[in-house]
Design a protein around this motif. Sequence first.
Motif, PDB file in Angstrom:
ATOM      1  N   GLU A   9       0.816  -1.219   0.000  1.00 55.65           N
ATOM      2  CA  GLU A   9       0.000   0.000   0.000  1.00 55.65           C
ATOM      3  C   GLU A   9       0.852   1.274   0.000  1.00 55.65           C
ATOM      4  OE1 GLU A   9       1.008  -1.421   3.961  1.00 55.65           O
ATOM      5  OE2 GLU A   9      -0.126  -2.381   2.332  1.00 55.65           O
ATOM      6  N   ALA A  10       2.073   1.196   0.498  1.00 52.67           N
ATOM      7  CA  ALA A  10       2.915   2.387   0.577  1.00 52.67           C
ATOM      8  C   ALA A  10       3.294   2.909  -0.810  1.00 52.67           C
ATOM      9  CB  ALA A  10       4.178   2.080   1.380  1.00 52.67           C
ATOM     10  N   TYR A  11       3.350   2.028  -1.802  1.00 51.75           N
ATOM     11  CA  TYR A  11       3.793   2.431  -3.135  1.00 51.75           C
ATOM     12  C   TYR A  11       2.738   2.206  -4.216  1.00 51.75           C
ATOM     13  CZ  TYR A  11       8.561   3.625  -1.853  1.00 51.75           C
ATOM     14  OH  TYR A  11       9.660   4.259  -1.322  1.00 51.75           O
ATOM     15  N   ALA A  12       1.498   1.949  -3.824  1.00 51.99           N
ATOM     16  CA  ALA A  12       0.463   1.662  -4.820  1.00 51.99           C
ATOM     17  C   ALA A  12       0.244   2.832  -5.773  1.00 51.99           C
ATOM     18  CB  ALA A  12      -0.840   1.289  -4.117  1.00 51.99           C
ATOM     19  N   ASP A  13       0.146   4.054  -5.249  1.00 54.84           N
ATOM     20  CA  ASP A  13      -0.041   5.224  -6.115  1.00 54.84           C
ATOM     21  C   ASP A  13       1.097   5.355  -7.117  1.00 54.84           C
ATOM     22  OD1 ASP A  13      -2.418   6.031  -4.954  1.00 54.84           O
ATOM     23  OD2 ASP A  13      -1.475   7.441  -3.567  1.00 54.84           O
ATOM     24  N   HIS A  14       2.321   5.182  -6.623  1.00 57.21           N
ATOM     25  CA  HIS A  14       3.492   5.401  -7.450  1.00 57.21           C
ATOM     26  C   HIS A  14       3.649   4.286  -8.489  1.00 57.21           C
ATOM     27  CE1 HIS A  14       3.898   8.273  -4.341  1.00 57.21           C
ATOM     28  NE2 HIS A  14       4.270   7.389  -3.434  1.00 57.21           N
ATOM     29  N   ALA A  40      -3.977  -8.540  -1.077  1.00 63.36           N
ATOM     30  CA  ALA A  40      -5.383  -8.712  -1.479  1.00 63.36           C
ATOM     31  C   ALA A  40      -6.169  -7.416  -1.287  1.00 63.36           C
ATOM     32  CB  ALA A  40      -6.015  -9.849  -0.679  1.00 63.36           C
ATOM     33  N   ASP A  41      -5.897  -6.689  -0.198  1.00 62.34           N
ATOM     34  CA  ASP A  41      -6.623  -5.449   0.065  1.00 62.34           C
ATOM     35  C   ASP A  41      -6.315  -4.383  -0.984  1.00 62.34           C
ATOM     36  OD1 ASP A  41      -7.854  -6.503   2.282  1.00 62.34           O
ATOM     37  OD2 ASP A  41      -6.474  -5.611   3.725  1.00 62.34           O
ATOM     38  N   VAL A  42      -5.037  -4.247  -1.323  1.00 61.93           N
ATOM     39  CA  VAL A  42      -4.656  -3.252  -2.331  1.00 61.93           C
ATOM     40  C   VAL A  42      -5.230  -3.635  -3.690  1.00 61.93           C
ATOM     41  CG1 VAL A  42      -2.729  -2.195  -3.571  1.00 61.93           C
ATOM     42  CG2 VAL A  42      -2.579  -2.540  -1.097  1.00 61.93           C
ATOM     43  N   ALA A  43      -5.191  -4.922  -4.016  1.00 60.01           N
ATOM     44  CA  ALA A  43      -5.734  -5.373  -5.298  1.00 60.01           C
ATOM     45  C   ALA A  43      -7.221  -5.071  -5.403  1.00 60.01           C
ATOM     46  CB  ALA A  43      -5.484  -6.868  -5.464  1.00 60.01           C
ATOM     47  N   LYS A  44      -7.957  -5.327  -4.340  1.00 61.96           N
ATOM     48  CA  LYS A  44      -9.402  -5.073  -4.346  1.00 61.96           C
ATOM     49  C   LYS A  44      -9.684  -3.589  -4.546  1.00 61.96           C
ATOM     50  CE  LYS A  44     -13.580  -5.737  -1.544  1.00 61.96           C
ATOM     51  NZ  LYS A  44     -14.105  -6.259  -0.248  1.00 61.96           N
ATOM     52  N   GLU A  45      -8.888  -2.756  -3.899  1.00 60.84           N
ATOM     53  CA  GLU A  45      -9.092  -1.312  -3.990  1.00 60.84           C
ATOM     54  C   GLU A  45      -8.695  -0.763  -5.359  1.00 60.84           C
ATOM     55  OE1 GLU A  45      -7.147   2.763  -2.098  1.00 60.84           O
ATOM     56  OE2 GLU A  45      -6.688   0.814  -1.191  1.00 60.84           O
ATOM     57  N   ARG A  46      -7.641  -1.301  -5.944  1.00 63.28           N
ATOM     58  CA  ARG A  46      -7.053  -0.714  -7.154  1.00 63.28           C
ATOM     59  C   ARG A  46      -7.538  -1.335  -8.465  1.00 63.28           C
ATOM     60  NH1 ARG A  46      -3.655   3.921  -6.281  1.00 63.28           N
ATOM     61  NH2 ARG A  46      -3.428   3.938  -4.009  1.00 63.28           N
TER      62      ARG A  46
END
Length: 271
Positions: A9-14, A40-46
């Motif tokens: 999650e720390a680098y998802a935006d980048h 899994a959480d980042v994948a669901k969000e993104r």
Amino acid sequence: MDIAFAFDEAYADHAQVAVESVLDCHPGRDELTFWLLTTADVAKEREPALRRQLAGRGRLRLLTTGDDFRDLPVVDEDWLAYVSTGMYLRLLLPDLIGDQARRLLYLDADVHVCGDLSPLWEVDLADAPLAAVRDAFTATFATHGGVPGSGPEHDPDAPYFNSGVLLMNLPVWRRERVSARCMDYLAAYAGRLRFPDQDALNLVAYGRWLRLPHRWNNMRSFLLEQSPQPADADVRIMHFAGPRKPWTEGFRPGFRQQRHHALAARVAGYA
């Protein structure tokens, strides 16, 4: 062309901005496949935004993993505070992808692709497990006190590579158990780590990796930040290694920061 990013999650935006930089340099190409490994959480969000971003521009292969990587050792030093345990996710890619690809271009989330990657993709790896660029700030095994765990069989003047851009030869990587041996190293030297995943990869691939020109992982953005893009500088991948990045305070204004903001604005449109 199979291109991979691995991030928490720390680098998802980048990571999304880095993906956009690839797409920006390969317009109209329909052979791009992006392997994105995250939680899994980042994948669901993104996932919805990623699918909008890649629609008609590239194929999305979204991979997920549990949280075990968060228990891997980190270096408790202020100068490495910008690094997360997400750095270890790259080691999971070869086994997760399996025989769905034979080679993989792994890119850190803090890169900008600045030109056509085809010449890199077509490099003959022969029997090397990976190809990489010599690190701009840790040039040899002996630099900065040496690699923890290195021995007399390791030449102190041997070149040391940066792990932010890796052209992976997946069958050889798996045959030589590169990821498993890196994990063994991390467990054995948990209290002495310096550049954890990078030192591990350099030891495991010692004498077996293929050296690439610096254009494929240029780590000296600070030399070019304030100037117009030089016509004679064939930088294909700019890697904003270290704590100063285009989205942080202290990054000098210039065309690289301007491009980052333009790419980020484009990515925001897919949200």
